[in-house]
Enzyme design. Structure first.
Site, PDB file in Angstrom:
ATOM      1  N   ASP A   1       0.777  -1.094  -0.076  1.00  0.00           N
ATOM      2  CA  ASP A   1      -0.078   0.004   0.101  1.00  0.00           C
ATOM      3  C   ASP A   1       0.879   1.144   0.123  1.00  0.00           C
ATOM      4  O   ASP A   1       2.318   1.189   0.510  1.00  0.00           O
ATOM      5  CB  ASP A   1      -1.018  -0.090   1.237  1.00  0.00           C
ATOM      6  CG  ASP A   1      -1.786  -1.256   1.377  1.00  0.00           C
ATOM      7  OD1 ASP A   1      -2.285  -1.556   0.250  1.00  0.00           O
ATOM      8  OD2 ASP A   1      -2.080  -1.747   2.309  1.00  0.00           O
TER       9      ASP A   1
ATOM     10  N   TYR B   1       2.558  -6.438  11.902  1.00  0.00           N
ATOM     11  CA  TYR B   1       2.375  -4.964  11.615  1.00  0.00           C
ATOM     12  C   TYR B   1       3.129  -4.485  12.759  1.00  0.00           C
ATOM     13  O   TYR B   1       3.101  -4.855  14.091  1.00  0.00           O
ATOM     14  CB  TYR B   1       0.924  -4.709  11.672  1.00  0.00           C
ATOM     15  CG  TYR B   1       0.259  -5.114  10.646  1.00  0.00           C
ATOM     16  CD1 TYR B   1      -0.023  -4.158   9.530  1.00  0.00           C
ATOM     17  CD2 TYR B   1      -0.209  -6.413  10.176  1.00  0.00           C
ATOM     18  CE1 TYR B   1      -0.853  -4.513   8.502  1.00  0.00           C
ATOM     19  CE2 TYR B   1      -1.122  -6.718   9.184  1.00  0.00           C
ATOM     20  CZ  TYR B   1      -1.362  -5.754   8.378  1.00  0.00           C
ATOM     21  OH  TYR B   1      -2.357  -6.302   7.376  1.00  0.00           O
TER      22      TYR B   1
END
Length: 254
Positions: A108, A166
């Protein structure tokens, strides 16, 4: 401690900003736990495949499969080519023919990675050092191959994943920090770490995360397993707060 050995010992770390809205920052990027030995260990459960953790050597007539750990500094610009495009172009210049990159997850815009995992099949075997330095000679400053290793033919950066991690970063000082602006969300009031930790544990385990996904997420199954969710202050940066979330898979924008 050197960066690359750390990447090969634990899940790769993704550095992502936390922001109040997508317009002000970025979504996280997923990555996987990866090492050549891990790829070989996964072969033990397959019938007819040798159980070994020795360095892998391709059989006669086969083309070598290589795993890459790629670091990147992402841009919010939509006009720039994708990481996959620049990596494939660099590899094509190095080996003299097209190379297809298989990434561990979607990239992204607006995020950074310390070790995004990519698998490639080369037309011929190259020394790992030559592959790293040769590819980097053709890459922009925002992308670099940190590690390369010959892996089993069955290794796939996406499907050989054993987990994804993450890391979100918060700057919790009263005054904004120019050195942390790029990849930290500034929260000026003191945060209650113990309360955050208690709340985080509610999400650990196997749950239906349907409410956490984007409206246009097309995944049919919304149940995911979160292995851990830790909230801590790094010893080298006591005014920062890191939130690390490790799971088997994540939904879009989860």
């Amino acid at each position: 401690m050197p960066l690359v050995p750390e990447l090969l010992r634990r899940p790769s770390l993704i550095v992502a900003s936390i922001t109040p809205s997508a317009a002000e920052g970025s979504a996280p990027l997923t990555c996987v736990r990866w090492s050549p030995r891990l790829a070989l260990d996964r072969r033990k459960s397959r019938p007819g495949v040798p159980s070994t953790t020795e360095p892998y050597t391709p059989g006669p007539g086969t083309t070598p499969v290589v795993g890459l750990a790629v670091a990147l500094k992402s841009s919010l610009s939509l006009s720039r080519p994708s990481v996959q495009a620049v990596l494939e172009a660099a590899l094509a210049q190095l080996v003299g023919e097209p190379v297809i990159c298989r990434g561990a997850g979607r990239t992204d815009s607006g995020v950074h990675a310390l070790g995004q995992v990519v698998s490639i099949r080369l037309p011929r075997e190259l020394p790992e050092k030559a592959l790293v330095y040769g590819t980097n000679n053709h890459l922009p400053d925002s992308v670099a191959v940190m590690e390369a290793a010959l892996v089993a033919d069955e290794f796939d950066a996406r499907h050989s994943s054993s987990g994804k991690l993450y890391r979100y970063q918060v700057w919790n000082g009263k005054i904004r920090s120019p050195l942390h602006t790029r990849n930290h969300w500034h929260v000026g009031h003191a945060l209650d770490l113990e309360a955050m930790r208690r709340a985080a544990q509610v999400l650990v385990g196997r749950h239906d995360f349907r409410a956490f996904r984007a409206a246009d997420c097309e995944r049919l199954t919304t149940v995911r397993w979160m292995k851990r969710l830790e909230v801590f202050r790094p010893s080298h940066d006591p005014l920062a707060i890191h939130i690390e979330v490790e799971g088997t898979a994540f939904l879009k924008n989860m």
